[in-house]
Design an enzyme around this catalytic site. Structure first.
Site, PDB file in Angstrom:
ATOM      1  N   THR A  98      -7.150  15.814  21.214  1.00 11.65           N
ATOM      2  CA  THR A  98      -5.685  15.739  21.171  1.00 11.65           C
ATOM      3  C   THR A  98      -5.292  14.729  20.091  1.00 11.65           C
ATOM      4  O   THR A  98      -5.959  13.711  19.895  1.00 11.65           O
ATOM      5  CB  THR A  98      -5.083  15.321  22.531  1.00 11.65           C
ATOM      6  OG1 THR A  98      -5.452  13.971  22.828  1.00 11.65           O
ATOM      7  CG2 THR A  98      -5.528  16.257  23.645  1.00 11.65           C
ATOM      8  N   GLY A  99      -4.204  15.044  19.386  1.00  9.55           N
ATOM      9  CA  GLY A  99      -3.810  14.173  18.281  1.00  9.55           C
ATOM     10  C   GLY A  99      -4.850  14.213  17.185  1.00  9.55           C
ATOM     11  O   GLY A  99      -5.325  13.172  16.722  1.00  9.55           O
ATOM     12  N   GLY A 100      -5.171  15.438  16.735  1.00  9.36           N
ATOM     13  CA  GLY A 100      -6.253  15.587  15.754  1.00  9.36           C
ATOM     14  C   GLY A 100      -5.774  15.924  14.354  1.00  9.36           C
ATOM     15  O   GLY A 100      -6.593  16.206  13.479  1.00  9.36           O
ATOM     16  N   THR A 101      -4.462  15.899  14.129  1.00  8.86           N
ATOM     17  CA  THR A 101      -3.975  16.369  12.822  1.00  8.86           C
ATOM     18  C   THR A 101      -3.989  15.308  11.736  1.00  8.86           C
ATOM     19  O   THR A 101      -3.883  15.633  10.556  1.00  8.86           O
ATOM     20  CB  THR A 101      -2.549  16.941  12.961  1.00  8.86           C
ATOM     21  OG1 THR A 101      -1.744  15.998  13.679  1.00  8.86           O
ATOM     22  CG2 THR A 101      -2.564  18.265  13.704  1.00  8.86           C
ATOM     23  N   GLY A 107      -5.178  10.772  10.936  1.00 11.79           N
ATOM     24  CA  GLY A 107      -5.724   9.534  11.491  1.00 11.79           C
ATOM     25  C   GLY A 107      -7.099   9.705  12.126  1.00 11.79           C
ATOM     26  O   GLY A 107      -7.906  10.525  11.702  1.00 11.79           O
ATOM     27  N   GLY A 144      -8.040  10.926  14.967  1.00 10.76           N
ATOM     28  CA  GLY A 144      -8.308  12.223  15.585  1.00 10.76           C
ATOM     29  C   GLY A 144      -8.838  13.215  14.559  1.00 10.76           C
ATOM     30  O   GLY A 144      -9.803  13.945  14.825  1.00 10.76           O
ATOM     31  N   TYR A 176       3.857  -0.399  24.802  1.00 13.90           N
ATOM     32  CA  TYR A 176       2.644   0.257  24.287  1.00 13.90           C
ATOM     33  C   TYR A 176       1.394  -0.246  25.013  1.00 13.90           C
ATOM     34  O   TYR A 176       0.585   0.553  25.502  1.00 13.90           O
ATOM     35  CB  TYR A 176       2.515  -0.012  22.786  1.00 13.90           C
ATOM     36  CG  TYR A 176       1.232   0.514  22.196  1.00 13.90           C
ATOM     37  CD1 TYR A 176       1.003   1.879  22.080  1.00 13.90           C
ATOM     38  CD2 TYR A 176       0.231  -0.361  21.754  1.00 13.90           C
ATOM     39  CE1 TYR A 176      -0.179   2.373  21.553  1.00 13.90           C
ATOM     40  CE2 TYR A 176      -0.957   0.122  21.225  1.00 13.90           C
ATOM     41  CZ  TYR A 176      -1.155   1.491  21.124  1.00 13.90           C
ATOM     42  OH  TYR A 176      -2.333   1.978  20.608  1.00 13.90           O
TER      43      TYR A 176
END
Ligand code: NAP
Length: 252
Positions: A12-15, A17, A19, A150
């Protein structure tokens, strides 16, 4: 070297950075990967960069339960069962106590915490026994003003990751976390930073990190893959990838 040949993973969040670095390392090793993001432009950039039949990008918002359900269905249809789940997505907003709005609080906890938890709940039936889950938390032991929502949202992830490690013992699924310090990513983990703020953030990291530099996405990916693949006798732990940042190391 096809170290991950025949393996299937979700990130998840691989697009962009860290990920994306995990996705690239998995693909390089021969794995098939489903990975998520929200921003269409970033999705298209990642698709063009990877240009691989083994990479399946899905627009999916971790804060939306219907998207998590749809992700589960898509993973089941595309990959069947999976070996590794990397729950990496996350956002941060820098606000002092009096600046934290209810909307900001909810973004942190809906995306970072609730989204991480229910992603695991929805995908758990698809994970092979003997597989692995790796969360991305944060080097939380050094305290900064402005990151209360956060830090709280990520500390919750660290806590439930350990409970899940216990719950998954019967299935021999190991559950661990990587805890990055200052890492050079497009956002530095804080979407919406201006270029100047980002540069300042990076400079600050280089000064206060004991190893006197920021980390790279490849260094985090290597640690995440170590936990998922190589660390076969390790579960319920959090591995700092922070240049000594949260370890209280004094520089002589
Ligand atoms: N960079 C650092 O110094 C640092 C330090 C400690 C911890 N971390 C943590 O490490 C992880 C990765 O950080 P990064 O710096 O690599 O971040 P990044 O470059 O901003 O990438 C974050 C990824 O998560 C996705 N994402 C964000 N919100 C999402 C949502 N609601 N649903 C689905 N995907 C979502 C982003 O896609 P979209 O842009 O399309 O939303 C992107 O693919 C995060 O959990 C972050 O909190 C980062």
């Amino acid at each position: 070297m096809n170290k991950y040949a025949g393996k299937k993973a979700v990130v998840t969040g691989g697009t962009h950075g860290m990920g994306l670095a995990i996705v690239k390392a998995l693909l390089k090793g021969g794995a098939e990967v489903v990975f998520t993001g929200r921003n269409e432009k970033k999705i298209e950039e990642a698709r063009a960069e990877l240009n691989s039949g083994a990479a399946h990008i899905v627009r999916s918002d971790a804060a939306v339960m219907a998207d998590i359900d749809a992700l589960g269905e898509l993973v089941g249809n595309k990959l069947g069962r999976i070996d590794y789940l990397f729950v990496n997505h996350g956002i941060a907003e820098i606000n002092l106590l009096e600046q934290v709005t209810e909307a900001s609080w909810e973004r942190h906890f809906n995306i970072n915490t609730k989204g991480a938890f229910f992603t695991v709940q929805r995908l758990a039936p698809l994970i092979n026994d003997g597989g692995a889950i790796v969360f991305t938390t944060v080097a939380n032991d050094t305290i900064f003003p402005g990151l209360s929502a956060y830090s709280g949202s990520k500390e919750a992830v660290r806590a439930f990751a350990q409970v899940l490690a216990a719950e998954f013992l019967p299935r021999k699924i190991r559950v661990n976390s990587v805890a990055p310090g200052y890492i050079d990513t497009p956002t530095m983990g804080v979407p919406g930073l201006t270029d100047e703020e980002r540069a300042e953030f990076m400079k600050q990291g280089d000064e206060i990190t004991p190893l006197k530099r920021h980390g790279t996405v490849e260094e985090v990916a290597a640690a995440a893959l170590f936990l998922a693949v190589d660390a076969t006798f390790t579960t319920g732990t959090e591995l700092p990838v922070d240049g000594g940042f949260a370890q209280g190391l004094a520089v002589s």
